[in-house]
Design an enzyme around this catalytic site. Structure first.
Site, mmCIF file in Angstrom:
data_model
loop_
_atom_site.group_PDB
_atom_site.id
_atom_site.type_symbol
_atom_site.label_atom_id
_atom_site.label_comp_id
_atom_site.label_asym_id
_atom_site.label_seq_id
_atom_site.Cartn_x
_atom_site.Cartn_y
_atom_site.Cartn_z
ATOM 1 N N PRO A 1 0.241 -1.415 0.105
ATOM 2 C CA PRO A 1 0.035 -0.429 0.190
ATOM 3 C C PRO A 1 1.020 1.497 -0.371
ATOM 4 C CG PRO A 1 -0.179 -1.387 2.218
ATOM 5 C CD PRO A 1 0.512 -2.329 0.665
ATOM 6 N N ASN A 2 0.258 2.252 -0.837
ATOM 7 C CA ASN A 2 0.747 3.279 -0.828
ATOM 8 C C ASN A 2 2.713 3.484 -1.462
ATOM 9 O OD1 ASN A 2 -0.998 5.094 0.704
ATOM 10 N ND2 ASN A 2 -0.026 4.156 2.752
ATOM 11 N N ARG B 1 4.531 11.126 -2.211
ATOM 12 C CA ARG B 1 4.430 10.790 -0.817
ATOM 13 C C ARG B 1 5.576 11.248 0.116
ATOM 14 N NH1 ARG B 1 5.162 3.846 0.904
ATOM 15 N NH2 ARG B 1 4.032 4.682 3.437
ATOM 16 N N TYR C 1 11.174 9.609 1.249
ATOM 17 C CA TYR C 1 10.309 8.738 0.406
ATOM 18 C C TYR C 1 11.408 9.032 -1.321
ATOM 19 C CZ TYR C 1 7.951 5.794 3.370
ATOM 20 O OH TYR C 1 7.541 5.085 4.419
ATOM 21 N N ASN D 1 8.222 -5.656 -0.873
ATOM 22 C CA ASN D 1 7.820 -4.200 -0.374
ATOM 23 C C ASN D 1 6.571 -4.172 0.450
ATOM 24 O OD1 ASN D 1 8.171 -1.902 1.668
ATOM 25 N ND2 ASN D 1 8.880 -0.689 -0.453
ATOM 26 N N ALA E 1 3.255 -0.414 4.403
ATOM 27 C CA ALA E 1 2.660 -0.681 6.471
ATOM 28 C C ALA E 1 2.628 -2.418 6.509
ATOM 29 C CB ALA E 1 1.595 -0.012 5.717
ATOM 30 N N HIS F 1 4.667 -4.681 9.064
ATOM 31 C CA HIS F 1 4.647 -4.693 10.457
ATOM 32 C C HIS F 1 3.710 -4.665 10.463
ATOM 33 C CE1 HIS F 1 7.572 -1.657 8.999
ATOM 34 N NE2 HIS F 1 6.500 -0.861 8.579
ATOM 35 N N ASP G 1 1.998 -16.192 6.585
ATOM 36 C CA ASP G 1 2.048 -16.835 5.985
ATOM 37 C C ASP G 1 2.207 -17.675 4.624
ATOM 38 O OD1 ASP G 1 1.748 -17.462 8.861
ATOM 39 O OD2 ASP G 1 -0.262 -17.692 9.063
ATOM 40 N N GLU H 1 12.951 -9.069 0.726
ATOM 41 C CA GLU H 1 12.175 -7.647 1.131
ATOM 42 C C GLU H 1 13.281 -6.894 1.188
ATOM 43 O OE1 GLU H 1 12.285 -7.689 6.211
ATOM 44 O OE2 GLU H 1 10.498 -6.582 5.882
ATOM 45 N N HIS I 1 12.419 -1.901 1.019
ATOM 46 C CA HIS I 1 11.802 -0.705 1.983
ATOM 47 C C HIS I 1 12.825 -0.265 2.036
ATOM 48 C CE1 HIS I 1 9.780 -3.260 4.431
ATOM 49 N NE2 HIS I 1 10.331 -3.942 5.072
ATOM 50 N N LEU I 2 12.411 1.208 0.815
ATOM 51 C CA LEU I 2 13.404 2.457 0.037
ATOM 52 C C LEU I 2 13.607 2.990 1.495
ATOM 53 C CD1 LEU I 2 10.050 3.657 -1.946
ATOM 54 C CD2 LEU I 2 12.603 2.907 -2.319
ATOM 55 N N SER I 3 12.816 3.194 2.685
ATOM 56 C CA SER I 3 13.490 3.699 3.534
ATOM 57 C C SER I 3 14.265 2.754 5.436
ATOM 58 C CB SER I 3 12.644 5.156 4.642
ATOM 59 O OG SER I 3 11.357 3.972 5.211
ATOM 60 N N ARG J 1 13.332 4.285 12.185
ATOM 61 C CA ARG J 1 11.628 5.391 12.252
ATOM 62 C C ARG J 1 11.377 5.281 13.605
ATOM 63 N NH1 ARG J 1 8.859 5.081 7.133
ATOM 64 N NH2 ARG J 1 7.880 6.844 7.286
ATOM 65 N N ARG K 1 7.526 0.957 13.684
ATOM 66 C CA ARG K 1 8.378 -0.108 11.733
ATOM 67 C C ARG K 1 9.108 -1.131 12.377
ATOM 68 N NH1 ARG K 1 5.601 3.787 8.323
ATOM 69 N NH2 ARG K 1 5.311 5.353 9.425
HETATM 70 C C1 DQA Z 1 8.525 1.302 3.546
HETATM 71 C C2 DQA Z 1 8.280 1.771 4.563
HETATM 72 C C3 DQA Z 1 6.875 0.921 5.750
HETATM 73 O O1 DQA Z 1 6.822 1.472 7.933
HETATM 74 C C4 DQA Z 1 5.996 2.327 5.703
HETATM 75 O O2 DQA Z 1 4.413 1.632 5.853
HETATM 76 C C5 DQA Z 1 6.284 1.754 3.408
HETATM 77 C C6 DQA Z 1 6.836 1.710 3.032
HETATM 78 C C7 DQA Z 1 9.963 1.317 2.984
HETATM 79 O O3 DQA Z 1 9.282 1.108 1.539
HETATM 80 O O4 DQA Z 1 10.603 2.076 3.575
HETATM 81 O O5 DQA Z 1 5.281 1.917 3.350
HETATM 82 O O6 DQA Z 1 7.780 -0.195 3.660
#
Ligand code: DQA
Length: 144
Positions: free
Chosen positions: A9-10, A17, A22, A73, A76, A79, A86, A97, A99-101, A106, A110
């Site tokens: 998501p997002n 964003r 990001y 990725n 959200a 977490h 599963d 896995e 994550h951009l950040s 953080r 997270r």
């Molecule tokens: C994220 C980090 C997550 O905590 C956050 O909810 C995201 C993006 C990242 O790519 O850094 O939506 O997965």
């Protein structure tokens, strides 16, 4: 060699964003970057993005028998989602896995990643480059 790249998501809101976290490049640029890295690495990639947990679970299940590995990725859902964890365990495909950040630096909420328990590696805090690392890792592993 075929990999599925899943964004949660997002992630489709990249560019708009929270650019201070990001970056300013948009989601289309990320998809283009992923395809470039895959071409360089001799890997075929399919990308999917969803804002819905169940759709991500469905995509992971459908990957069984069709893909050799998964880059994810979960955004959200990282977490919160035992369902995604599963599903990754159920199909047993090598997964990485991304994550951009840097989620470890953080907010405390997270710091926990459920998905990580089913992933061989996590690349976090490297921006787009984390996807390249994940793709190269899977390409190397699958080749041997
Ligand atoms: C994220 C980090 C997550 O905590 C956050 O909810 C995201 C993006 C990242 O790519 O850094 O939506 O997965």
């Amino acid at each position: 060699m075929k990999i599925l790249v899943i964004n949660g998501p997002n992630v489709n809101m990249l560019g708009l964003r929270e650019p201070e976290i990001y970056g300013r490049k948009d989601f289309a640029a990320l998809l283009e970057y992923i395809q470039e890295i895959c071409a360089e690495s001799g890997v075929e990639a399919e990308c999917m993005q969803s804002n819905h947990e169940g759709a991500i679970v469905d995509a992971i299940q459908a990957a069984y028998g069709r893909f050799d590995g998964i880059v994810i990725n979960p955004a959200a859902y990282t977490h919160t989602s035992i369902a995604i964890l599963d599903a990754l365990k159920a199909v047993g495909l090598p997964a990485v896995e991304v994550h951009l950040s840097n989620i470890r630096e953080r907010e405390a909420f997270r710091h926990i990643s459920y998905a990580a328990q089913a992933c061989e590696k996590t690349f976090a805090g490297m921006g787009f480059h984390g996807y390249a690392e994940a793709i190269r890792y899977l390409a190397g592993k699958l080749r041997h």
